[in-house]
Design an enzyme around this catalytic site. Structure first.
Site, PDB file in Angstrom:
ATOM      1  N   GLU A   1       0.853  -1.204   0.000  1.00 22.25           N
ATOM      2  CA  GLU A   1       0.000   0.000   0.000  1.00 22.25           C
ATOM      3  C   GLU A   1       0.872   1.230   0.000  1.00 22.25           C
ATOM      4  O   GLU A   1       0.571   2.244  -0.630  1.00 22.25           O
ATOM      5  CB  GLU A   1      -0.903  -0.009   1.237  1.00 22.25           C
ATOM      6  N   GLU A   2       2.000   1.162   0.701  1.00 22.37           N
ATOM      7  CA  GLU A   2       2.865   2.336   0.829  1.00 22.37           C
ATOM      8  C   GLU A   2       3.542   2.713  -0.489  1.00 22.37           C
ATOM      9  O   GLU A   2       4.116   3.797  -0.599  1.00 22.37           O
ATOM     10  CB  GLU A   2       3.922   2.089   1.915  1.00 22.37           C
TER      11      GLU A   2
ATOM     12  N   ASP B   1      -7.223   1.771   8.129  1.00 21.92           N
ATOM     13  CA  ASP B   1      -5.824   2.172   7.958  1.00 21.92           C
ATOM     14  C   ASP B   1      -5.544   3.312   8.937  1.00 21.92           C
ATOM     15  O   ASP B   1      -6.070   4.407   8.798  1.00 21.92           O
ATOM     16  CB  ASP B   1      -5.602   2.632   6.512  1.00 21.92           C
TER      17      ASP B   1
END
Ligand code: DTR
Ligand code: ZN
Ligand code: ZN
Length: 313
Positions: A167-168, A196
């Protein structure tokens, strides 16, 4: 939170205790319908965070995409889910020349044509253990899934949980998943819930304002425990709900804040420190198990469960 009165009480004490319990129960009980959603023990969520911290410490200090700490995190979560009776699938992909993985966990049963999904990214940045970002969402999601198993919950709709990779790097894992769906399978997903950063040390209580029904469900939970919420405004397109929203799937979620600063009005409403970031360890090496507000983690773990139970009923 569950309340219990150990031992025996008699006479006037009974009235006093009952009044006390009633008052405090109202102050912290979830709404009536949430009785269908069991309490998520925050101690269990924190135990998962301790494991993720140990994994990071043993693997170069992070749980980032393509590193040993990420795969060890995935193996930890998968082992728990396999033991609890979930059907797990690992999706492999490549990003920035490194191998990444999504973990998908289906709870057997429910209408396969109505799939309720809940997800969190499991990867951290390379600079730290990523306990709030996003061990908090991953651990709460895992404990909610284990609670489904522990209670043998049999929802009307089909439940699917997901822990995303990379995701990063730009929601690579979740986008890989959505892009891999056939049109028919995409249409079966009735909603996607994203978690998140749900335990920020100087927390706010933000609800995504994407799908109105999901937003209302999450707001109802917080109204039921007497906690004010605000609309989440900084995360559009910045987490794993974005690929689902782009595909036309209803999305929602909750968030406790990142590098933005808590205002005086917000501090008056929620407590904490005005003029300070919601999470001053965002994407930093200090995002460890000491970077978590237990009350926020507890409330959001229960909000997650409330929404999963309500939307899958
Ligand atoms: N958790 C951050 C992405 C992010 C920043 N603001 C929001 C708001 C709502 C959800 C996510 C975010 C990250 O993974 O870097
Ligand atoms: Zn991040
Ligand atoms: Zn994140």
């Amino acid at each position: 939170m569950k309340l219990s009165v150990p031992g025996r009480v008699t006479g006037a004490a009974v009235i006093a205790v009952a009044a006390l319990l009633t008052t405090s129960a109202i102050a912290d009980a979830a709404p009536a319908r949430a009785a269908a959603a069991p309490d998520i023990p925050v101690a269990n969520v924190k135990a998962h965070l301790t494991q993720l911290q140990s994994i990071a410490t043993a693997n170069g200090g992070n749980r980032a995409h393509g590193r040993a700490g990420y795969k060890a995190s995935l193996d930890y979560v998968k082992a728990k889910l396999d033991a609890a009776g979930f059907t797990t699938t690992i999706q492999q992909f490549t990003a920035s020349s490194r191998v990444g993985y999504n973990l998908i966990a289906d709870w057997p049963g429910g209408d396969a044509n109505q799939v309720v999904m809940a997800g969190s990214h499991l990867d951290s940045v390379t600079s730290g253990a990523g306990i709030n970002d996003n061990g908090s969402g991953s651990a709460a999601l895992l404990e909610a899934a284990l609670t489904v198993s522990r209670t043998q919950y049999q929802p009307t709709k089909h439940l699917r949980f997901a822990w995303w990779g990379a995701e990063e790097l730009g929601m690579v894992g979740s986008r890989n998943y959505v892009n891999g769906l056939t049109t028919a399978n995409r249409a079966k997903i009735s909603g996607y819930l994203n978690f998140d950063m749900i335990g920020s040390p100087n927390p706010g209580y933000f609800v995504y304002d994407d799908d109105p029904a999901i937003e209302k469900t999450l707001k109802d939970f917080y109204a039921g425990i007497g906690v004010a919420t605000e609309i989440e405004t900084e995360g559009d397109g910045r987490s794993d709900h974005a690929p689902f929203k782009s595909a036309g799937i209803p999305v929602g979620g909750v968030f406790t804040g990142a590098s933005s600063t808590k205002s005086a009005a917000q501090a008056a409403k929620w407590g904490g420190t005005a003029g300070q970031s919601f999470d001053r360890c965002y994407h930093s090496s200090c995002d460890t198990t000491s970077n978590i507000n237990d009350t926020a983690l507890n409330r959001n773990s229960d909000a997650l469960a409330y929404a999963v139970w309500e939307l899958s009923d």
